[in-house]
Design a protein around this motif. Structure first.
Motif, PDB file in Angstrom:
ATOM      1  N   TYR A 108      58.303 -81.066  31.179  1.00 38.81           N
ATOM      2  CA  TYR A 108      56.906 -81.234  32.143  1.00 38.81           C
ATOM      3  C   TYR A 108      55.896 -80.168  31.677  1.00 38.81           C
ATOM      4  N   ALA A 109      56.243 -79.056  31.069  1.00 41.24           N
ATOM      5  CA  ALA A 109      55.266 -78.323  30.562  1.00 41.24           C
ATOM      6  C   ALA A 109      54.416 -78.944  29.331  1.00 41.24           C
ATOM      7  N   ASP A 110      55.402 -79.678  28.720  1.00 43.31           N
ATOM      8  CA  ASP A 110      54.549 -80.289  27.419  1.00 43.31           C
ATOM      9  C   ASP A 110      53.513 -81.376  28.197  1.00 43.31           C
ATOM     10  N   ALA A 111      54.151 -82.270  29.174  1.00 46.96           N
ATOM     11  CA  ALA A 111      53.178 -83.299  29.451  1.00 46.96           C
ATOM     12  C   ALA A 111      51.687 -82.549  30.335  1.00 46.96           C
ATOM     13  N   VAL A 112      51.918 -81.394  30.757  1.00 44.62           N
ATOM     14  CA  VAL A 112      50.767 -80.736  31.551  1.00 44.62           C
ATOM     15  C   VAL A 112      49.740 -80.237  30.254  1.00 44.62           C
ATOM     16  N   TRP A 113      50.471 -79.751  29.243  1.00 43.46           N
ATOM     17  CA  TRP A 113      49.834 -79.279  27.939  1.00 43.46           C
ATOM     18  C   TRP A 113      48.935 -80.614  27.379  1.00 43.46           C
ATOM     19  N   TYR A 120      40.259 -75.981  31.884  1.00 50.85           N
ATOM     20  CA  TYR A 120      40.699 -76.442  30.755  1.00 50.85           C
ATOM     21  C   TYR A 120      39.428 -76.464  29.610  1.00 50.85           C
ATOM     22  N   GLN A 121      38.308 -76.651  30.155  1.00 51.11           N
ATOM     23  CA  GLN A 121      37.089 -76.559  29.217  1.00 51.11           C
ATOM     24  C   GLN A 121      36.662 -75.328  28.529  1.00 51.11           C
ATOM     25  N   GLN A 122      37.172 -74.431  29.029  1.00 44.05           N
ATOM     26  CA  GLN A 122      37.050 -72.989  28.742  1.00 44.05           C
ATOM     27  C   GLN A 122      38.308 -72.630  27.769  1.00 44.05           C
ATOM     28  N   GLU A 123      39.032 -73.250  27.665  1.00 44.45           N
ATOM     29  CA  GLU A 123      40.474 -72.879  26.856  1.00 44.45           C
ATOM     30  C   GLU A 123      39.939 -73.175  25.313  1.00 44.45           C
ATOM     31  N   THR A 124      40.355 -72.262  24.581  1.00 41.98           N
ATOM     32  CA  THR A 124      40.097 -72.380  23.011  1.00 41.98           C
ATOM     33  C   THR A 124      41.024 -73.094  22.231  1.00 41.98           C
ATOM     34  N   PRO A 125      40.565 -73.854  21.259  1.00 43.27           N
ATOM     35  CA  PRO A 125      41.720 -74.445  20.220  1.00 43.27           C
ATOM     36  C   PRO A 125      42.902 -73.515  19.855  1.00 43.27           C
ATOM     37  N   LYS A 126      42.388 -72.161  19.791  1.00 42.10           N
ATOM     38  CA  LYS A 126      43.597 -70.981  19.296  1.00 42.10           C
ATOM     39  C   LYS A 126      44.376 -70.974  20.401  1.00 42.10           C
ATOM     40  N   ARG A 151      45.296 -73.068  23.166  1.00 41.12           N
ATOM     41  CA  ARG A 151      46.042 -74.306  23.161  1.00 41.12           C
ATOM     42  C   ARG A 151      47.161 -74.522  22.106  1.00 41.12           C
ATOM     43  N   GLU A 152      46.986 -74.059  20.873  1.00 32.78           N
ATOM     44  CA  GLU A 152      47.884 -73.971  19.783  1.00 32.78           C
ATOM     45  C   GLU A 152      49.012 -72.968  20.133  1.00 32.78           C
ATOM     46  N   ALA A 153      48.698 -71.651  20.587  1.00 34.50           N
ATOM     47  CA  ALA A 153      49.394 -70.725  21.085  1.00 34.50           C
ATOM     48  C   ALA A 153      50.502 -71.143  22.050  1.00 34.50           C
ATOM     49  N   GLU A 154      49.698 -71.759  22.849  1.00 37.97           N
ATOM     50  CA  GLU A 154      50.821 -72.317  23.983  1.00 37.97           C
ATOM     51  C   GLU A 154      51.824 -73.446  23.638  1.00 37.97           C
ATOM     52  N   LYS A 155      51.233 -74.209  22.696  1.00 38.66           N
ATOM     53  CA  LYS A 155      52.273 -75.362  22.008  1.00 38.66           C
ATOM     54  C   LYS A 155      53.416 -74.638  21.263  1.00 38.66           C
ATOM     55  N   ILE A 156      53.145 -73.665  20.369  1.00 40.50           N
ATOM     56  CA  ILE A 156      54.056 -73.043  19.681  1.00 40.50           C
ATOM     57  C   ILE A 156      55.068 -72.111  20.582  1.00 40.50           C
TER      58      ILE A 156
END
Length: 369
Positions: free
Chosen positions: A95-100, A331-337, A339-344
């Motif tokens: 579910y966390a992946d789906a939200v991401w 979400y628009q304020q989140e940086t690519p860095k 988002r990548e950290a969350e995925k990791i």
């Protein structure tokens, strides 16, 4: 539903802090205990096959093996329970992946169009309330007028003498006919079809206003969310639409809540008149006004309930948009860095959970053979 997958939010979702390795320690201890007791069990079994050992020591070995059985059973059940908990944790990570995954979709949604629709919904909310008030007043006026006309007809029949004068009261001879006529009016003539027609026509206009609401954008926004939110909100929206149709779309049932209360109110007064003596005209006037007030209150309450449900549906649509826009802004304020950290982080938790799952399967494997 969380909106950003930081550590505290995922800890809350998973129900326990995976990173502190408490669950790993439990699993390792269970493995240690299992190996120790398996060693004892194997030694006892080997002893039983040794002819050189005495009967007494063999008896002790047999009893020792029997005493270990509850432990093996408890260990198996505990490992099975823990495995089911781990599976739930995997589901929450899915579910966390789906939200991401939903974040880029939500961030790219048409903000200006959503704000435009919020304005449209707010305007329709106001128009429905205004229209409802107008329809309610018209329905009350027509219904009360119809009731007073019925009483006036009965007045002329039973309370006006042959010289055209008003009787102060009627006695036993006329009383029976008067009460029977009122019952006939209530049961057979009033409030159908007049009251039914009045309320039905009024609610048709409100239903038409509801039908003019554009649902396409709401559905499109729902499709941008994660799968769990999509399922929940889709069911909720479908339920609201079906209830609106049931309440406002089926006009033939619109008076079902009003008629029984009206008839009961009239009959209570008739029972009193049937028990006592003469019926004075001033009591009939009080009765007429009391029933008229009851008609007003019942119709007013009925309209308020229907319109409240319709406006609440609009309020929920606006609340959905507000929540959606708040997510979008974050979400628009989140940086690519970030988002990548969350995925990791999610990936790491999944790997750690997999280690725990494998350990539990190692515990359960001996029992499946």
């Amino acid at each position: 539903m969380f909106v950003s997958l930081d550590t505290s939010e995922l800890y809350y979702i998973l129900g326990f802090p995976i990173s502190d390795e408490k669950l790993y320690k439990v699993r390792r201890k269970m493995n240690e205990y299992l190996k120790a007791f398996q060693k004892i069990n194997q030694s006892s079994t080997q002893l039983l096959t040794n002819d050189s050992k005495s009967l007494e020591i063999k008896q002790a070995a047999t009893e020792l093996n029997q005493s270990l059985q509850p432990f093996f059973k408890e260990l198996q059940e505990s490992a099975t329970r823990l495995k089911s908990y781990i599976q739930k944790s995997f589901e929450e990570l899915d579910y966390a992946d789906a939200v991401w995954d939903s974040k880029p979709r939500i961030a790219a949604a048409p903000t200006a169009e959503i704000w435009e629709h919020i304005g449209e919904l707010s305007g329709r909310h106001f128009r429905i309330q205004q229209l409802s008030q107008q329809c309610k007043e018209e329905a009350i006026e027509k219904a009360k007028e119809h009731w007073e006309n019925k009483v006036e007809i009965l007045k002329k029949k039973w309370f006006i003498d042959k010289n055209g004068n008003l009787k102060e009261k009627i006695g036993w001879g006329d009383k029976d006919g008067f009460t029977k006529d009122i019952r006939l009016e209530v049961d057979a003539h009033f409030p159908l079809p007049e009251l039914s027609t009045i309320t039905a026509k009024s609610l048709i206009f409100i239903h038409q206003e509801i039908n003019l609401i554009r649902l396409e954008l709401i559905w499109e926004c729902i499709k941008l969310l994660d799968w769990k939110s999509q399922t929940t909100l889709s069911k909720k929206l479908e339920l609201i639409l079906s209830e609106i149709e049931a309440r406002l779309g089926k006009v033939q049932n619109n008076t079902n809540e009003i008629i029984p209360a009206f008839r009961d109110n009239v009959k209570v007064n008739l029972v009193n008149w049937e028990k006592w003596g003469d019926i004075p005209w001033h009591e009939v006037v009080i009765f007429r006004n009391k029933v008229g007030s009851k008609i007003k209150n019942d119709i007013s309450s009925y309209f308020d309930r229907q319109v409240k449900f319709a406006t609440q549906a609009i309020d929920e649509a606006i609340a959905f948009y507000s929540d959606f826009l708040a997510k979008q802004e974050r979400y628009q304020q989140e940086t690519p860095k970030q988002r990548e950290a969350e995925k990791i982080w999610i990936k790491q938790q999944r790997e750690e959970l997999q280690k725990v799952k494998q350990g539990l399967e190692e515990i359960l494997n001996p029992f499946s053979n």
